[in-house]
Design a protein around this motif. Structure first.
Motif: not given
Length: 426
Positions: A60-64, A240-242, A246-247, A276-281
């Motif tokens: 599996l990958h990180v999307g899972h 997805t990223t900020a 697609k991440m 930086d913008a994705d850390v909190g989420r």
């Protein structure tokens, strides 16, 4: 069936169930088949819930992680998860959001992939106790059907009129891309999965990615028509990223969850390099830190935000690979980025014979995962972003020999400021 979307992550009315409150707070809810009915059912007591994973790759990958973290939270809140390994459905191939058919895999390859995926899942949900998670393979029931029997029992429960309205089919038809009968029947098989699980394990809820909405709805409707069952569905957001991208991929490919396909340190480094913008989420989605700690870390700015990224990387690595691997990855990261390579075990180990056989710098960049191809590696070198033993290398033809090794018989390799590796040879 009405699709319930959530505006700004909040339902229209207060929720009764702690489970939905937690999932919404963590950002793990995108759609629900009937949000009020699902909330009421979860408030009554434990449910059995499943998510399916087709065996299209050996890991599996990180999307899972989105559906897996949802199963994990639900188990912590008293519900029983089922992970369905798609040994049967993989033989058909899910057409969702694809412009062409997936390559068909033979049974041996599917069985091998199922084994690797099982290893990924066992780390994320607990199998212990009478209410431990179940891992089942849908080949158990799908391969038992005879063609005419399947059509007689289930074909009458589906209409082509309805099936062509689902996005997985509609998008193919709109672009006049080929859609085989085999792929068209995939949603029927997944619907039968839900029905079988409800019959065998009293499973009442399915979780899937947002691209699985049509398949989930079919399963809910089949349960109602065939058995009069009230089933529920929930989808998680697309990862997805900020920036909207697609991440889950790096220059070298997917961010795998299996340690044989991506080392725990490289996995840790992927999260350490979060924008930086994705850390909190990402702290909400992929860690189990209390929300007050998530909010505190999310509020950090400047250089202090790097501390939040280390916490994120270490927490996610602990969930996927275990606390010990996370601890070692953090120590490696601190030493490597702090310039103390001599304190580290290598992040990558290659056979020593490679040094005498001929190992090019471009190939080395691909082997450690800094580039997906020699062409990508060449662009990195020619752009001046590659350092070997802390020296910039701009010759794409550079060969690596034993004479390049440091005193400790290792190589320090870096691309930019955020990607570093320590390569050993045995």
């Amino acid at each position: 069936m009405t699709k319930h979307m959530l505006e700004a992550g909040k339902p229209a009315t207060p929720l009764k169930s702690e489970t939905l409150q937690v999932l919404l707070e963590r950002g793990l809810v995108n759609q629900a088949s009937d949000l009020e009915a699902l909330d009421a059912r979860l408030a009554e007591g434990p449910v059995t819930v499943y998510a399916g994973f087709d065996a299209t790759a050996a890991s599996l990958h990180v999307g899972h992680l989105m559906p897996l973290m949802t199963l994990r939270w639900m188990q912590k809140l008293g519900h029983r998860p089922i992970a369905v390994l798609g040994g049967g459905t993989t033989q058909v191939g899910d057409p969702s959001f694809r412009n062409e058919a997936r390559p068909l895999l033979d049974e041996l390859k599917i069985a091998s992939n199922v084994s690797g995926i099982r290893r990924c899942i066992e780390r994320l949900v607990s199998m212990d106790g009478d209410d431990g998670a179940l891992l089942v393979d849908n080949a158990e029931w799908l391969t038992e059907f005879r063609f005419l029997e399947f059509l007689r029992d289930y074909g009458s429960q589906f209409t082509v009129n309805r099936m062509v309205t689902f996005e997985s089919v509609k998008s193919r038809l709109d672009t006049q891309s080929p859609l085989t009968v085999l792929e068209f029947c995939y949603m029927m098989l997944q619907a039968v999965d839900f029905l079988e699980l409800s019959r065998r394990y009293n499973c009442e809820m399915q979780i899937g990615g947002s691209d699985q909405w049509g398949n989930i709805v079919n399963g809910i409707e089949l349960g109602r028509k065939a058995d009069g069952r009230k089933l529920h569905g929930l989808t998680v957001p697309l990862l997805t990223t900020a920036s909207g991208a697609k991440m889950g991929k790096t220059a070298a490919g997917a961010v795998w969850l299996h340690p044989e396909h991506l080392s725990p340190f490289v996995f840790w480094q992927f999260w350490r390099n979060t924008a930086d913008a994705d850390v909190g989420r990402f702290l909400r989605l992929f860690t189990e830190l209390p929300m007050n700690e998530v909010e505190r870390l999310s509020a950090l700015e400047g250089h202090e935000l790097n501390d939040a990224k280390k916490v994120l990387a270490t927490q996610v690595t602990a969930i996927v690979h275990g606390p010990e691997e996370a601890r070692k990855a953090l120590e490696q990261g601190e030493a490597l980025f702090g310039g103390a390579e001599e304190l580290l075990e290598p992040t990558h180990v290659l056979p020593r014979i490679r040094l005498s056989e001929g190992l090019g710098l471009l190939e080395l960049l691909v082997l450690v995962g800094f580039a997906g191809s020699n062409g990508e590696a060449r662009r990195l070198v020619e752009g001046g972003g590659v350092r070997l033993n802390r020296q910039v290398v701009d010759d794409a033809r550079r060969q690596i020999t034993a004479g390049n090794l440091q005193a400790d018989d290792r190589l320090a390799l870096a691309v930019g400021k955020r990607r570093k590796a320590l390569v050993g040879f045995d």
